[in-house]
Design a protein around this motif. Structure first.
Motif, PDB file in Angstrom:
ATOM      1  N   ASN A  38       0.825  -1.217   0.000  1.00  0.00           N
ATOM      2  CA  ASN A  38       0.000   0.000   0.000  1.00  0.00           C
ATOM      3  C   ASN A  38       0.857   1.264   0.000  1.00  0.00           C
ATOM      4  O   ASN A  38       0.512   2.257  -0.652  1.00  0.00           O
ATOM      5  N   LEU A  39       1.974   1.230   0.708  1.00  0.00           N
ATOM      6  CA  LEU A  39       2.869   2.390   0.730  1.00  0.00           C
ATOM      7  C   LEU A  39       3.429   2.680  -0.659  1.00  0.00           C
ATOM      8  O   LEU A  39       3.587   3.837  -1.040  1.00  0.00           O
ATOM      9  N   ARG A  40       3.715   1.627  -1.404  1.00  0.00           N
ATOM     10  CA  ARG A  40       4.213   1.824  -2.777  1.00  0.00           C
ATOM     11  C   ARG A  40       3.176   2.554  -3.620  1.00  0.00           C
ATOM     12  O   ARG A  40       3.504   3.496  -4.354  1.00  0.00           O
ATOM     13  N   HIS A  41       1.901   2.157  -3.501  1.00  0.00           N
ATOM     14  CA  HIS A  41       0.827   2.843  -4.246  1.00  0.00           C
ATOM     15  C   HIS A  41       0.720   4.313  -3.821  1.00  0.00           C
ATOM     16  O   HIS A  41       0.542   5.199  -4.666  1.00  0.00           O
ATOM     17  N   LEU A  42       0.829   4.555  -2.532  1.00  0.00           N
ATOM     18  CA  LEU A  42       0.727   5.927  -2.027  1.00  0.00           C
ATOM     19  C   LEU A  42       1.913   6.781  -2.468  1.00  0.00           C
ATOM     20  O   LEU A  42       1.746   7.960  -2.773  1.00  0.00           O
ATOM     21  N   ARG A  43       3.090   6.194  -2.532  1.00  0.00           N
ATOM     22  CA  ARG A  43       4.266   6.924  -3.048  1.00  0.00           C
ATOM     23  C   ARG A  43       4.116   7.197  -4.541  1.00  0.00           C
ATOM     24  O   ARG A  43       4.403   8.298  -5.004  1.00  0.00           O
ATOM     25  N   ASP A  44       3.672   6.181  -5.282  1.00  0.00           N
ATOM     26  CA  ASP A  44       3.505   6.346  -6.729  1.00  0.00           C
ATOM     27  C   ASP A  44       2.500   7.449  -7.064  1.00  0.00           C
ATOM     28  O   ASP A  44       2.645   8.145  -8.070  1.00  0.00           O
ATOM     29  N   ALA A  45       1.485   7.607  -6.212  1.00  0.00           N
ATOM     30  CA  ALA A  45       0.466   8.642  -6.418  1.00  0.00           C
ATOM     31  C   ALA A  45       0.900   9.995  -5.846  1.00  0.00           C
ATOM     32  O   ALA A  45       0.139  10.956  -5.881  1.00  0.00           O
ATOM     33  N   ARG A  46       2.119  10.041  -5.282  1.00  0.00           N
ATOM     34  CA  ARG A  46       2.670  11.257  -4.669  1.00  0.00           C
ATOM     35  C   ARG A  46       1.827  11.746  -3.499  1.00  0.00           C
ATOM     36  O   ARG A  46       1.698  12.946  -3.248  1.00  0.00           O
ATOM     37  N   ILE A  47       1.259  10.802  -2.755  1.00  0.00           N
ATOM     38  CA  ILE A  47       0.489  11.121  -1.560  1.00  0.00           C
ATOM     39  C   ILE A  47       1.392  11.066  -0.335  1.00  0.00           C
ATOM     40  O   ILE A  47       1.294  11.904   0.550  1.00  0.00           O
ATOM     41  N   LEU A  48       2.281  10.075  -0.302  1.00  0.00           N
ATOM     42  CA  LEU A  48       3.271   9.950   0.763  1.00  0.00           C
ATOM     43  C   LEU A  48       4.671  10.040   0.171  1.00  0.00           C
ATOM     44  O   LEU A  48       4.871   9.732  -1.003  1.00  0.00           O
ATOM     45  N   VAL A  49       5.595  10.479   0.985  1.00  0.00           N
ATOM     46  CA  VAL A  49       7.012  10.458   0.613  1.00  0.00           C
ATOM     47  C   VAL A  49       7.747   9.666   1.691  1.00  0.00           C
ATOM     48  O   VAL A  49       7.291   9.564   2.828  1.00  0.00           O
ATOM     49  N   SER A  50       8.885   9.104   1.297  1.00  0.00           N
ATOM     50  CA  SER A  50       9.675   8.323   2.245  1.00  0.00           C
ATOM     51  C   SER A  50      11.007   9.012   2.496  1.00  0.00           C
ATOM     52  O   SER A  50      11.552   9.676   1.616  1.00  0.00           O
ATOM     53  N   LYS A  51      11.490   8.857   3.719  1.00  0.00           N
ATOM     54  CA  LYS A  51      12.795   9.402   4.100  1.00  0.00           C
ATOM     55  C   LYS A  51      13.505   8.367   4.958  1.00  0.00           C
ATOM     56  O   LYS A  51      12.907   7.771   5.855  1.00  0.00           O
ATOM     57  N   LYS A  52      14.748   8.143   4.649  1.00  0.00           N
ATOM     58  CA  LYS A  52      15.544   7.184   5.407  1.00  0.00           C
ATOM     59  C   LYS A  52      16.018   7.845   6.705  1.00  0.00           C
ATOM     60  O   LYS A  52      16.566   8.942   6.689  1.00  0.00           O
ATOM     61  N   VAL A  53      15.760   7.166   7.823  1.00  0.00           N
ATOM     62  CA  VAL A  53      16.184   7.633   9.142  1.00  0.00           C
ATOM     63  C   VAL A  53      16.978   6.487   9.770  1.00  0.00           C
ATOM     64  O   VAL A  53      16.392   5.519  10.247  1.00  0.00           O
ATOM     65  N   GLY A  54      18.278   6.592   9.704  1.00  0.00           N
ATOM     66  CA  GLY A  54      19.115   5.482  10.165  1.00  0.00           C
ATOM     67  C   GLY A  54      18.899   4.286   9.260  1.00  0.00           C
ATOM     68  O   GLY A  54      19.047   4.376   8.050  1.00  0.00           O
ATOM     69  N   ARG A  55      18.504   3.166   9.865  1.00  0.00           N
ATOM     70  CA  ARG A  55      18.246   1.956   9.082  1.00  0.00           C
ATOM     71  C   ARG A  55      16.778   1.811   8.689  1.00  0.00           C
ATOM     72  O   ARG A  55      16.419   0.878   7.982  1.00  0.00           O
ATOM     73  N   GLN A  56      15.937   2.705   9.187  1.00  0.00           N
ATOM     74  CA  GLN A  56      14.502   2.627   8.901  1.00  0.00           C
ATOM     75  C   GLN A  56      14.099   3.642   7.840  1.00  0.00           C
ATOM     76  O   GLN A  56      14.760   4.659   7.648  1.00  0.00           O
ATOM     77  N   VAL A  57      12.980   3.347   7.197  1.00  0.00           N
ATOM     78  CA  VAL A  57      12.370   4.290   6.266  1.00  0.00           C
ATOM     79  C   VAL A  57      11.101   4.811   6.925  1.00  0.00           C
ATOM     80  O   VAL A  57      10.280   4.033   7.411  1.00  0.00           O
ATOM     81  N   HIS A  58      10.979   6.121   6.995  1.00  0.00           N
ATOM     82  CA  HIS A  58       9.788   6.749   7.567  1.00  0.00           C
ATOM     83  C   HIS A  58       8.970   7.374   6.441  1.00  0.00           C
ATOM     84  O   HIS A  58       9.522   7.884   5.466  1.00  0.00           O
ATOM     85  N   TYR A  59       7.660   7.347   6.620  1.00  0.00           N
ATOM     86  CA  TYR A  59       6.725   7.881   5.632  1.00  0.00           C
ATOM     87  C   TYR A  59       5.958   9.036   6.231  1.00  0.00           C
ATOM     88  O   TYR A  59       5.621   9.030   7.414  1.00  0.00           O
ATOM     89  N   GLU A  60       5.701  10.024   5.371  1.00  0.00           N
ATOM     90  CA  GLU A  60       4.904  11.180   5.787  1.00  0.00           C
ATOM     91  C   GLU A  60       4.117  11.680   4.594  1.00  0.00           C
ATOM     92  O   GLU A  60       4.413  11.345   3.441  1.00  0.00           O
ATOM     93  N   LEU A  61       3.084  12.487   4.878  1.00  0.00           N
ATOM     94  CA  LEU A  61       2.294  13.057   3.784  1.00  0.00           C
ATOM     95  C   LEU A  61       3.211  13.907   2.916  1.00  0.00           C
ATOM     96  O   LEU A  61       4.116  14.576   3.417  1.00  0.00           O
ATOM     97  N   ALA A  62       2.958  13.867   1.633  1.00  0.00           N
ATOM     98  CA  ALA A  62       3.848  14.528   0.668  1.00  0.00           C
ATOM     99  C   ALA A  62       3.904  16.034   0.853  1.00  0.00           C
ATOM    100  O   ALA A  62       4.963  16.641   0.711  1.00  0.00           O
ATOM    101  N   ASP A  63       2.778  16.652   1.156  1.00  0.00           N
ATOM    102  CA  ASP A  63       2.768  18.107   1.312  1.00  0.00           C
ATOM    103  C   ASP A  63       1.459  18.560   1.945  1.00  0.00           C
ATOM    104  O   ASP A  63       0.579  17.748   2.245  1.00  0.00           O
TER     105      ASP A  63
END
Length: 88
Positions: free
Chosen positions: A44-69
């Motif tokens: 589901n996160l992949r779909h949300l990223r592809d639609a530019r709804i969420l963006v991902s940011k690497k924090v250490g070894r984890q990837v965090h997701y947040e609303l795109a804007d």
């Protein structure tokens, strides 16, 4: 626009967005909060990223997701206000 609404129309994806509404979240946090498996959460996160709804940011070894804007934040907030309005 229809792709964004179609993507947000899935209840599981919308739940992920609501979890990320105020703060970035990791995949494991999102999986736990929504009750989805990590595999489904990632899908589901992949779909949300592809639609530019969420963006991902690497924090250490984890990837965090947040609303795109703020535009996406406003769309979700406005729809929530609309749904929760009291109608006579």
């Amino acid at each position: 626009m229809s792709n964004i609404f179609k993507t947000l129309g899935d209840e599981g994806r919308l739940r992920l967005c609501l979890c990320c509404f105020q703060n970035p979240c990791s995949v494991s946090e999102l999986s736990e909060a929504t009750g989805q498996s990590q595999s489904l959460t990632s899908h589901n996160l992949r779909h949300l990223r592809d639609a530019r709804i969420l963006v991902s940011k690497k924090v250490g070894r984890q990837v965090h997701y947040e609303l795109a804007d703020d535009h996406i934040r406003h769309v979700i907030a406005d729809m929530a206000h609309h749904v929760l309005e009291v109608h006579d």
